[in-house]
Design an enzyme around this catalytic site. Structure first.
Site, PDB file in Angstrom:
ATOM      1  N   GLY A 134       0.795  -1.232   0.000  1.00 50.31           N
ATOM      2  CA  GLY A 134       0.000   0.000   0.000  1.00 50.31           C
ATOM      3  C   GLY A 134       0.820   1.270   0.000  1.00 50.31           C
ATOM      4  CE  LYS A 205      -0.480  -7.221  -1.204  1.00 51.31           C
ATOM      5  NZ  LYS A 205      -1.048  -7.169   0.156  1.00 51.31           N
TER       6      LYS A 205
END
Ligand SMILES: NC(=O)c1ccc[n+]([C@@H]2O[C@H](COP(=O)([O-])OP(=O)(O)OC[C@H]3O[C@@H](n4cnc5c(N)ncnc54)[C@H](OP(=O)(O)O)[C@@H]3O)[C@@H](O)[C@H]2O)c1
Length: 443
Positions: A134, A205
């Site tokens: 993020g 990720k």
């Protein structure tokens, strides 16, 4: 002042924050970039949502193609998620001469290699800072700040949902189901939590981090992925007593002499005292070890509209100021050819193994004999207080901590031990990670 003309697709959690924050930071961004960042068009299926966000009717469309084909736009921001339409949208936009910014880790983990290559072919940029951790500017750090380093290892807590659940289970002794219910109530877990708790989101990720750190795109299906849904509170309890925290980690490590990269995702015991072990709740943290810089640690909010939009705006600002570095993943294709994924069977780790055994003399000796036969060395054995059942002999937990060993050997030893009549359940095996870079092992 000229402007970067932006088309935004998707006004959900992240898209709405991008819309709001780009406007609130407009003056600051244009001052810093030397160019205005201006959203010219918004594509959102739900007209009412666009109205509520304050998108003027003249700027709204329900059809993303209007943006992908619009010759007046410089960049398209894809924030619809999913792996279907999002892929078409990115390819079309690149094909029609636009740079693309996305937060779509699921799509990139599957097709990032192809899409970044397509972007390079078209002479365009595909940026995805928001897709990992993020608001933490981690990809930028790998791409720019650590450019002088070979990345020796990377350990990341990069799924806030899992970290919240493990923290709640460890600190308040909550059972998994209760922690999950609480996380859902607080908006920290999706209605369908599978993608997060089974480790898939972390694996997505991890693939992207490997691409950035090594220019190597592992195949998602080959990345060893274990989640946290079967963690027994008993092991969290014992881990704490032994001085460890349990975290879901993405672990990357390079083995340059063999041309191999380790990429794996699993619950991991970390020695308390390392900063990473104290990261709790929904926060993310990533420890990166570079050969020049040594250890670095990045910490921050890994999800949510505002933190994620901060990363999207960072990509847009890089495009506006022409500051995207030459060291993009696409430029690493030469290295990619020379690298391969180290199979899980050949990784080395320390291990925590818990057995449930009959409480009678000789059991430990039998187990130790199997490990010794597999040339695995035991660092300690703990027989905690407490037992299960009322039968005689009692069934008790027995924890064996192993020195650094090869995964395949440990797995084989455990399968043999499970066949012993005094061993009552399959072994619980957790890897114990030291964050220092490893000496290259014969394997
Ligand atoms: N949320 C986070 O904290 C976070 C963090 C990091 C990365 N991301 C990534 O960011 C992306 C967006 O996530 P999000 O949480 O913002 O998702 P979201 O809240 O579900 O928003 C997606 C939006 O796109 C709209 N949409 C879907 N298909 C569309 C189409 N074909 N044309 C136009 N609009 C369309 C959706 O409308 P409908 O609802 O009507 O379908 C919805 O408004 C995902 O790739 C996600 O993985 C999210």
């Amino acid at each position: 002042m000229n402007a970067l003309r932006i088309g935004l697709v998707g006004l959900g959690t992240v898209g709405t924050s991008v819309w709001n924050n780009l406007r609130s930071q407009e003056e600051l961004l244009s001052r810093r970039c030397g160019k205005a960042l201006r959203i010219e068009k918004v594509a959102e299926k739900d007209r009412e949502r666009a109205r509520e966000a304050g998108v003027p009717e003249s700027q709204w469309t329900s059809d993303w193609r209007d943006l992908a084909l619009d010759p007046s736009l410089d960049v398209v921001v894809e924030l619809i998620g999913g792996t279907g339409i999002a892929a078409d949208l990115i390819r079309e936009s690149l094909f029609h001469g636009k740079d693309v910014v996305t937060a779509n880790k699921a799509l990139l983990a599957e097709r990032g290699k192809e899409l970044t290559a397509f972007a390079a072919e078209r002479g365009r940029r595909l940026l995805f800072e928001a897709s990992v951790a993020g608001g933490i500017p981690l990809l930028l750090a790998l791409r720019e700040g650590l450019i002088a380093n070979e990345i020796l290892s990377l350990h990341g807590i990069i799924n806030g949902t899992c970290n919240y659940l493990l923290s709640a289970m460890a600190s308040r002794s909550l059972p998994y189901r209760e922690a999950l219910r609480e996380a859902k109530e607080l908006g920290y877990a999706e209605a369908d939590e599978t993608l997060d708790v089974a480790g898939h989101d972390t694996a997505h990720k991890a693939v992207l981090l490997s691409a950035l750190a090594y220019g190597f795109w592992p195949r998602l299906e080959e990345v060893h992925t274990e989640g946290i849904q079967h963690i027994d509170p008993l092991d969290l309890h014992f881990a704490q007593e032994l001085g460890y925290s349990l975290k879901l980690l993405a672990i990357l490590r390079s083995h340059p002499t063999r041309g191999e990269i380790e990429v794996r995702v699993h619950p991991t015991l970390l020695r308390k005292g390392h900063l990473l072990s104290s990261v709790s709740g929904v926060f993310n943290a990533v420890a990166v070890w570079g050969d020049v810089v040594g250890e670095t640690l990045f910490y921050g909010r890994g999800a949510g509209g505002d933190p994620t939009s901060s990363a999207v705006l960072s990509d847009l600002a890089s495009l506006a100021s022409g500051e995207v570095s030459a060291r993009e993943v696409t430029s690493s294709s030469v290295r990619q050819a020379a690298l391969s994924l180290r199979p899980m069977a050949r990784i080395f780790s320390r291990y925590y193994v818990r057995f449930l055994v009959e409480d009678r003399p000789g059991v430990l000796a039998e187990i130790a004999r199997v490990f010794a036969a597999e040339k695995i060395s035991i660092s300690s054995v703990i027989q905690p207080e407490g037992h299960r059942g009322k039968t005689v002999p009692l069934i008790v937990p027995l924890i064996v901590l192993l020195h650094r060993s090869r995964e395949a050997d440990v797995q084989r030893a455990c399968r043999i031990i499970e066949t012993l009549p005094t061993v009552k359940e399959p072994a619980i095996l957790l890897r114990v990670e030291d964050l220092e870079p490893e000496e290259e092992q014969a394997s």
